[in-house]
Design a protein around this motif. Structure first.
Motif, mmCIF file in Angstrom:
data_model
loop_
_atom_site.group_PDB
_atom_site.id
_atom_site.type_symbol
_atom_site.label_atom_id
_atom_site.label_comp_id
_atom_site.label_asym_id
_atom_site.label_seq_id
_atom_site.Cartn_x
_atom_site.Cartn_y
_atom_site.Cartn_z
ATOM 1 N N ILE A 23 -3.147 -3.900 -16.945
ATOM 2 C CA ILE A 23 -2.255 -4.723 -16.121
ATOM 3 C C ILE A 23 -1.260 -3.885 -15.320
ATOM 4 C CG2 ILE A 23 -0.419 -6.462 -16.204
ATOM 5 C CD1 ILE A 23 -1.927 -7.788 -18.515
ATOM 6 N N PRO A 24 -0.546 -2.915 -15.932
ATOM 7 C CA PRO A 24 0.411 -2.121 -15.142
ATOM 8 C C PRO A 24 -0.253 -1.381 -13.984
ATOM 9 C CG PRO A 24 0.765 -1.785 -17.489
ATOM 10 C CD PRO A 24 -0.513 -2.531 -17.355
ATOM 11 N N THR A 25 -1.440 -0.826 -14.229
ATOM 12 C CA THR A 25 -2.138 -0.079 -13.185
ATOM 13 C C THR A 25 -2.548 -0.993 -12.040
ATOM 14 O OG1 THR A 25 -2.986 1.466 -14.850
ATOM 15 C CG2 THR A 25 -4.094 1.440 -12.719
ATOM 16 N N VAL A 26 -3.049 -2.171 -12.369
ATOM 17 C CA VAL A 26 -3.473 -3.128 -11.338
ATOM 18 C C VAL A 26 -2.279 -3.572 -10.498
ATOM 19 C CG1 VAL A 26 -4.422 -5.426 -10.933
ATOM 20 C CG2 VAL A 26 -5.478 -3.928 -12.640
ATOM 21 N N ILE A 27 -1.171 -3.871 -11.156
ATOM 22 C CA ILE A 27 0.027 -4.315 -10.432
ATOM 23 C C ILE A 27 0.529 -3.212 -9.502
ATOM 24 C CG2 ILE A 27 2.452 -4.967 -10.691
ATOM 25 C CD1 ILE A 27 1.673 -6.443 -13.247
ATOM 26 N N LEU A 28 0.542 -1.987 -10.008
ATOM 27 C CA LEU A 28 0.984 -0.867 -9.176
ATOM 28 C C LEU A 28 0.056 -0.685 -7.983
ATOM 29 C CD1 LEU A 28 2.938 1.478 -8.741
ATOM 30 C CD2 LEU A 28 1.476 2.887 -10.206
ATOM 31 N N GLY A 29 -1.238 -0.839 -8.208
ATOM 32 C CA GLY A 29 -2.200 -0.733 -7.111
ATOM 33 C C GLY A 29 -1.961 -1.786 -6.040
ATOM 34 N N LEU A 30 -1.612 -2.993 -6.458
ATOM 35 C CA LEU A 30 -1.314 -4.062 -5.505
ATOM 36 C C LEU A 30 -0.051 -3.733 -4.699
ATOM 37 C CD1 LEU A 30 -2.098 -7.206 -7.705
ATOM 38 C CD2 LEU A 30 -3.450 -6.312 -5.794
ATOM 39 N N PHE A 31 0.928 -3.138 -5.366
ATOM 40 C CA PHE A 31 2.139 -2.707 -4.655
ATOM 41 C C PHE A 31 1.796 -1.665 -3.603
ATOM 42 C CE2 PHE A 31 4.955 -4.601 -7.897
ATOM 43 C CZ PHE A 31 5.988 -5.039 -7.081
ATOM 44 N N TRP A 32 0.965 -0.696 -3.980
ATOM 45 C CA TRP A 32 0.565 0.336 -3.017
ATOM 46 C C TRP A 32 -0.128 -0.281 -1.810
ATOM 47 C CZ3 TRP A 32 -1.797 3.921 -7.309
ATOM 48 C CH2 TRP A 32 -0.769 4.703 -7.863
ATOM 49 N N LEU A 33 -1.023 -1.233 -2.068
ATOM 50 C CA LEU A 33 -1.751 -1.886 -0.983
ATOM 51 C C LEU A 33 -0.797 -2.654 -0.072
ATOM 52 C CD1 LEU A 33 -4.411 -2.679 0.361
ATOM 53 C CD2 LEU A 33 -4.596 -4.570 -1.276
ATOM 54 N N ALA A 34 0.108 -3.415 -0.674
ATOM 55 C CA ALA A 34 1.055 -4.214 0.113
ATOM 56 C C ALA A 34 1.970 -3.317 0.947
ATOM 57 C CB ALA A 34 1.885 -5.096 -0.817
ATOM 58 N N LEU A 35 2.451 -2.243 0.348
ATOM 59 C CA LEU A 35 3.351 -1.338 1.070
ATOM 60 C C LEU A 35 2.624 -0.611 2.196
ATOM 61 C CD1 LEU A 35 5.306 0.084 -2.002
ATOM 62 C CD2 LEU A 35 6.238 -1.380 -0.203
ATOM 63 N N ALA A 36 1.362 -0.283 1.963
ATOM 64 C CA ALA A 36 0.570 0.363 3.017
ATOM 65 C C ALA A 36 0.363 -0.591 4.194
ATOM 66 C CB ALA A 36 -0.771 0.816 2.460
ATOM 67 N N LEU A 37 0.096 -1.859 3.896
ATOM 68 C CA LEU A 37 -0.091 -2.853 4.957
ATOM 69 C C LEU A 37 1.201 -3.066 5.739
ATOM 70 C CD1 LEU A 37 -2.297 -5.502 3.098
ATOM 71 C CD2 LEU A 37 -2.998 -4.004 4.979
ATOM 72 N N LEU A 38 2.318 -3.141 5.030
ATOM 73 C CA LEU A 38 3.607 -3.309 5.705
ATOM 74 C C LEU A 38 3.893 -2.118 6.619
ATOM 75 C CD1 LEU A 38 5.800 -4.710 2.779
ATOM 76 C CD2 LEU A 38 5.056 -5.951 4.822
ATOM 77 N N GLY A 39 3.589 -0.927 6.117
ATOM 78 C CA GLY A 39 3.807 0.269 6.924
ATOM 79 C C GLY A 39 2.935 0.295 8.164
ATOM 80 N N SER A 40 1.699 -0.182 8.035
ATOM 81 C CA SER A 40 0.786 -0.187 9.188
ATOM 82 C C SER A 40 1.255 -1.142 10.283
ATOM 83 C CB SER A 40 -0.626 -0.568 8.734
ATOM 84 O OG SER A 40 -0.662 -1.915 8.271
ATOM 85 N N PHE A 41 2.023 -2.155 9.891
ATOM 86 C CA PHE A 41 2.566 -3.103 10.867
ATOM 87 C C PHE A 41 3.974 -2.713 11.325
ATOM 88 C CE2 PHE A 41 -0.518 -6.005 8.713
ATOM 89 C CZ PHE A 41 -1.285 -6.300 9.838
ATOM 90 N N GLY A 42 4.424 -1.557 10.892
ATOM 91 C CA GLY A 42 5.740 -1.080 11.298
ATOM 92 C C GLY A 42 6.888 -1.780 10.608
ATOM 93 N N ILE A 43 6.602 -2.463 9.521
ATOM 94 C CA ILE A 43 7.648 -3.165 8.760
ATOM 95 C C ILE A 43 8.173 -2.207 7.696
ATOM 96 C CG2 ILE A 43 8.176 -5.163 7.318
ATOM 97 C CD1 ILE A 43 5.766 -6.570 8.611
ATOM 98 N N ASN A 44 9.382 -1.706 7.902
ATOM 99 C CA ASN A 44 9.892 -0.673 6.999
ATOM 100 C C ASN A 44 11.397 -0.813 6.753
ATOM 101 O OD1 ASN A 44 9.490 1.617 5.369
ATOM 102 N ND2 ASN A 44 10.159 2.988 7.006
ATOM 103 N N PRO A 45 11.846 -1.992 6.318
ATOM 104 C CA PRO A 45 13.274 -2.152 6.010
ATOM 105 C C PRO A 45 13.642 -1.401 4.731
ATOM 106 C CG PRO A 45 12.074 -4.115 5.379
ATOM 107 C CD PRO A 45 11.088 -3.226 6.080
ATOM 108 N N LEU A 46 14.921 -1.414 4.407
ATOM 109 C CA LEU A 46 15.412 -0.660 3.251
ATOM 110 C C LEU A 46 14.706 -1.038 1.945
ATOM 111 C CD1 LEU A 46 17.371 1.408 2.084
ATOM 112 C CD2 LEU A 46 19.077 -0.426 1.869
#
Length: 239
Positions: A23-46
């Motif tokens: 479970i911890p690994t899967v959740i962390l992987g989802l965070f990585w995916l979400a953050l990568a997608l946000l970064g690709s759209f230029g969404i980078n708030p604090l």
């Protein structure tokens, strides 16, 4: 050493038999995916930058193939840290037990009385600086969490006198000494050097000084010199 690594991988794969431990690994992987997608759209708030820092989300995103491989290794370290923090809770155990003992062992290891005892400290210091530069190829503060995590995990290994790094160093030392049982103080000194190295590497990142690789190579060379000098000194004394 090879046998130790194979056994460790087998033990790690046993976690696949228990879905809860994934479970911890899967959740962390989802965070990585979400953050990568946000970064690709230029969404980078604090808040996104803070999460990226805490999860090492940008690890492996820079530095070409070399940086990608190092980033993958860094992400493995982050996953191991997260599992070490969460899985004991499922087992009703205290996470990070042993850190207090690791801190005591760290300070004891800094007491050196001979040239030979300095070499492990310098060797660990140099290796950890190089390892940090590999995992965080940009040596940026944004990705420095991997150094902080490594620092904490090594202290825990020292306190428990177990864990991956303790076992690996013990195994390598045994191979170098041709089967002789390595001294615990020698292993502790090497790991203490690694904690110093990771602390120094993070400090250098905070100061925006990308010197970790060069300093790491220098400390490793210094360790080799101390080993040679100590060996010759013993030979002269024995003559």
């Amino acid at each position: 050493m090879g046998k130790f690594i194979i056994n460790y991988i087998r033990q790690s794969l046993n976690a696949l038999k228990n879905p809860k431990q994934m479970i911890p690994t899967v959740i962390l992987g989802l965070f990585w995916l979400a953050l990568a997608l946000l970064g690709s759209f230029g969404i980078n708030p604090l808040p996104v930058r803070i999460l990226s820092f805490l999860t090492f989300a940008q690890g492996g995103m820079f530095g070409g193939v070399f940086g990608a491989v190092g980033g993958i290794l860094g992400k493995v370290v982050v996953v191991a840290f997260l599992n070490a923090a969460v899985i004991p809770l499922f087992q009703k155990k205290a996470p990070f037990s042993g850190i207090g003992g690791g801190i005591k062992g760290f300070f004891k290891s800094l007491v050196v009385k001979s040239l030979a005892s300095i070499a492990p400290l310098l060797g660990g210091l140099g290796f950890s600086l190089l390892l940090y530069a590999f995992m965080n190829s940009s040596q940026s503060l944004q990705n420095s969490i991997v150094g902080i995590i490594a620092f904490v995990m090594i202290l825990q290994n020292m306190g428990r006198q177990s864990g991956f790094m303790w076992g690996l160093v013990f195994s390598v030392a045994g191979s170098i000494s041709k089967g002789k049982t390595p001294s615990y103080i020698g292993v502790s000194r090497y790991l203490s050097g690694m904690t110093l190295g990771f602390a120094l590497a993070v400090a250098l990142s905070a100061m925006k000084l990308p010197w970790s690789a060069w300093l790491g190579a220098g400390f490793l060379l210094s360790a080799l010199i101390f080993i040679i000098v100590a060996k010759r000194k013993r030979e002269v004394s024995a003559a």
